[in-house]
Design an enzyme around this catalytic site. Structure first.
Site, PDB file in Angstrom:
ATOM      1  N   GLU A 244      -1.557  -3.079  -0.459  1.00 36.60           N
ATOM      2  CA  GLU A 244      -2.207  -1.933  -1.111  1.00 36.60           C
ATOM      3  C   GLU A 244      -2.673  -2.422  -2.467  1.00 36.60           C
ATOM      4  OE1 GLU A 244      -3.149   0.745   0.074  1.00 36.60           O
ATOM      5  OE2 GLU A 244      -1.998   0.812   1.922  1.00 36.60           O
ATOM      6  N   CYS A 278      -3.860   3.610  -9.051  1.00 36.43           N
ATOM      7  CA  CYS A 278      -4.826   2.974  -8.155  1.00 36.43           C
ATOM      8  C   CYS A 278      -5.793   4.021  -7.600  1.00 36.43           C
ATOM      9  CB  CYS A 278      -4.099   2.271  -7.031  1.00 36.43           C
ATOM     10  SG  CYS A 278      -2.913   3.341  -6.229  1.00 36.43           S
ATOM     11  N   GLU A 377     -12.263  -2.847 -11.408  1.00 32.24           N
ATOM     12  CA  GLU A 377     -11.139  -1.965 -11.739  1.00 32.24           C
ATOM     13  C   GLU A 377     -10.664  -2.274 -13.162  1.00 32.24           C
ATOM     14  OE1 GLU A 377      -7.159  -2.570 -10.038  1.00 32.24           O
ATOM     15  OE2 GLU A 377      -7.200  -0.451  -9.482  1.00 32.24           O
TER      16      GLU A 377
END
Ligand code: NAD
Length: 476
Positions: A244, A278, A377
């Site tokens: 993940e 996230c 990100e």
């Protein structure tokens, strides 16, 4: 010094890491022992030795996981305070995360006694086919710093519930919650070797776990680059892995959106937990008719938010987790301006009453989807507003990203919401809700570079933590 936990014993070492409070760098929460390769090897040996008995202990699995869940829930205020101190999310969010961890343990306690299989008649007369699930063996669990109790819980609880043993490596910034979870499970009666804790640098401890021949699978949450390395190492050994990783989650706000819902949900998902989720919305894709009103309202709301000590009164946003992450956030704020975006709010390092890593939430406008601040990100309280013409362009921009974790839409149109739900390239879709904030009993995960492998959480977790056996039986 708080030790590592190997073969049912707390083990200290020569080297320790200080656990530093990002809200007040003078506050050292504790010293945590750093593991070495020998400790990791001992932990993997212990997990392998404990496996045969543990896999046959269904009632014990229920009892221990349920007791651990109860203790976590009973201590949610105290553990929440520890979490807020070591990670920097505000107390209310930290207590919420601890509560979630407690619920996860109780959910998977139930799963331990709810394992089912299939009994199927063979196509050949007189033969029966039994399809059952079996645990894998010792599992390596590697977790990030941003959910220091919930992520370890959602990996360790299903691993143990389905009969596996665990070697657990938490992120080195947040050893406190990891230690607390292991202590709780140990006192709940977990047999020696079933769960082992090895703390320390990922680049040293991580490979020592993954390359150990006892380890049969690795469940990882963290950055995309780290995940790629773990994938390569696991593939080389031919073991199962689940990753993940990052996100660059869009929230599409259409002209017909309820402005209050749009602003509430984007303030929450872009900036709460200091944007260090996230599933945070980092791309706010807004159609022309509502764009100016949305930006004005966002600026007004951002001005009311208080940044400060995570356990302070009336604080909405705590500090960034550490100096390195703060530098990364500030670098991207610089990059955004150099790329030609307008810094419409915040983005400055703040001085508060105590020395910490404080940053005012940053809102960029005039962003295009090819800018680095829209593609990479950042993992901080930084959001980019991208203006689009209509739903079609908004959907295309939403999907134009290497990531695919969560995607949101704010609209009062059932037709557009339905199309978005169907066509968003993401593992999770939110309609008139923040992109962050999910339930504990349903699957969690993404597509593209955000995730690899089967889903985590809820009943879907069984897919990763077990393997299927098909048995053919002929009675003669
Ligand atoms: P990270 O990748 O730096 O570290 C994650 C874990 O991997 C840590 O325990 C670290 O010590 C370990 N590690 C580091 N190098 C390793 C190596 N070579 N081998 C094995 N393990 C190694 O990530 P982070 O900074 O702790 O967390 C932030 C990242 O996590 C962000 O990218 C965020 O999006 C992601 N994240 C994803 C999810 C999700 O479910 N998709 C949830 C939370 C966080």
């Amino acid at each position: 010094m708080n030790g590592n936990f190997v073969a049912g014993e707390w083990v200290t070492s020569q080297q320790a890491t200080p656990n530093i409070n990002p809200s007040n760098t003078n506050d050292i929460i504790g010293e945590y022992a750093v593991a070495d390769e020998k400790m990791v090897a001992d932990a993997c040996d212990a997990a392998a030795a404990a496996f045969p008995k543990w896999r046959a202990s269904i009632q014990q699995r229920f009892d221990i996981l349920d007791a651990a869940g109860n203790e976590i829930l009973a201590r949610r205020e105290e553990l929440g305070r520890l979490l807020a101190r070591e990670e920097g999310k505000i107390l209310a969010e930290a207590i919420g995360e601890v509560t979630r961890a407690g619920h996860i343990f109780k959910f998977f306690a139930g799963e331990a006694v709810r394992m089912t299989g299939d009994m199927i008649d063979s196509v050949r007369p007189g033969i029966e086919v039994a399809v059952t699930r079996e645990p894998l063996g010792p599992i390596g669990v590697i977790t990030p710093w941003n959910f220091p109790i919930a992520i370890p819980a959602w990996k360790i609880a299903p691993a143990l519930a389905y009969g596996n043993t665990v070697v657990f490596k938490p992120a080195d910034l947040v050893p406190g919650c990891a230690w607390a979870i292991v202590d709780i499970l140990h006192r709940a009666g977990l047999p020696s070797g079933v769960l082992n804790l090895v703390m320390g640098r990922g680049s040293r401890i991580g490979p020592a776990i993954i390359e150990n021949s006892h380890i049969k699978a690795v469940s990882f949450t963290g950055g995309t680059a780290t995940g790629a390395g773990i994938a390569a190492a696991c593939s080389k050994r031919g073991i199962k892995y689940q990753l993940e990783m990052g996100g660059k989650n869009p929230c599409l706000i259409l002209d017909d959106a309820d402005l209050k819902i749009a602003v509430d949900s984007t303030i929450n998902s872009a900036f709460f937990s200091t944007g260090q989720r996230c599933t945070a919305s980092s791309r706010l894709i807004v159609t022309e008719g509502i764009h100016d009103r949305f930006v004005e309202e966002m600026q007004a709301r951002l001005a009311t938010l208080k940044v400060g000590d995570a356990v302070g009164e009336g604080v909405h946003i705590g500090p960034v987790v550490d100096e390195r992450q703060l530098r990364q956030d500030m670098d991207y704020i610089d990059i955004g301006q150099k790329e030609g975006a307008t810094l419409a709010f915040g983005g400055a390092r703040l001085e508060c009453a105590t020395p910490g890593f404080y940053l005012s939430p940053a809102l960029f406008t005039g962003v295009t989807n090819d800018m680095r601040i829209a593609r990479e990100e950042i993992f901080g309280p930084v959001a980019a507003v991208i203006k689009v013409k209509d739903f079609e362009e908004g959907l295309a921009v939403s999907n134009d990203t290497p990531f695919g974790l969560s995607a949101g839409i704010c609209t009062s149109s059932l037709r557009d919401a339905t199309r978005f739900r169907r066509e968003a390239k993401a593992g999770m879709v939110m309609v008139n809700l923040p992109t962050a904030g999910v339930d504990y009993h349903v699957p969690f995960g993404g597509v593209k570079e955000s995730s690899y492998g089967s889903r985590e959480q809820g009943r879907y977790a069984v897919e990763f933590y077990t393997t299927v056996k098909t048995a053919y039986m002929f009675g003669g």
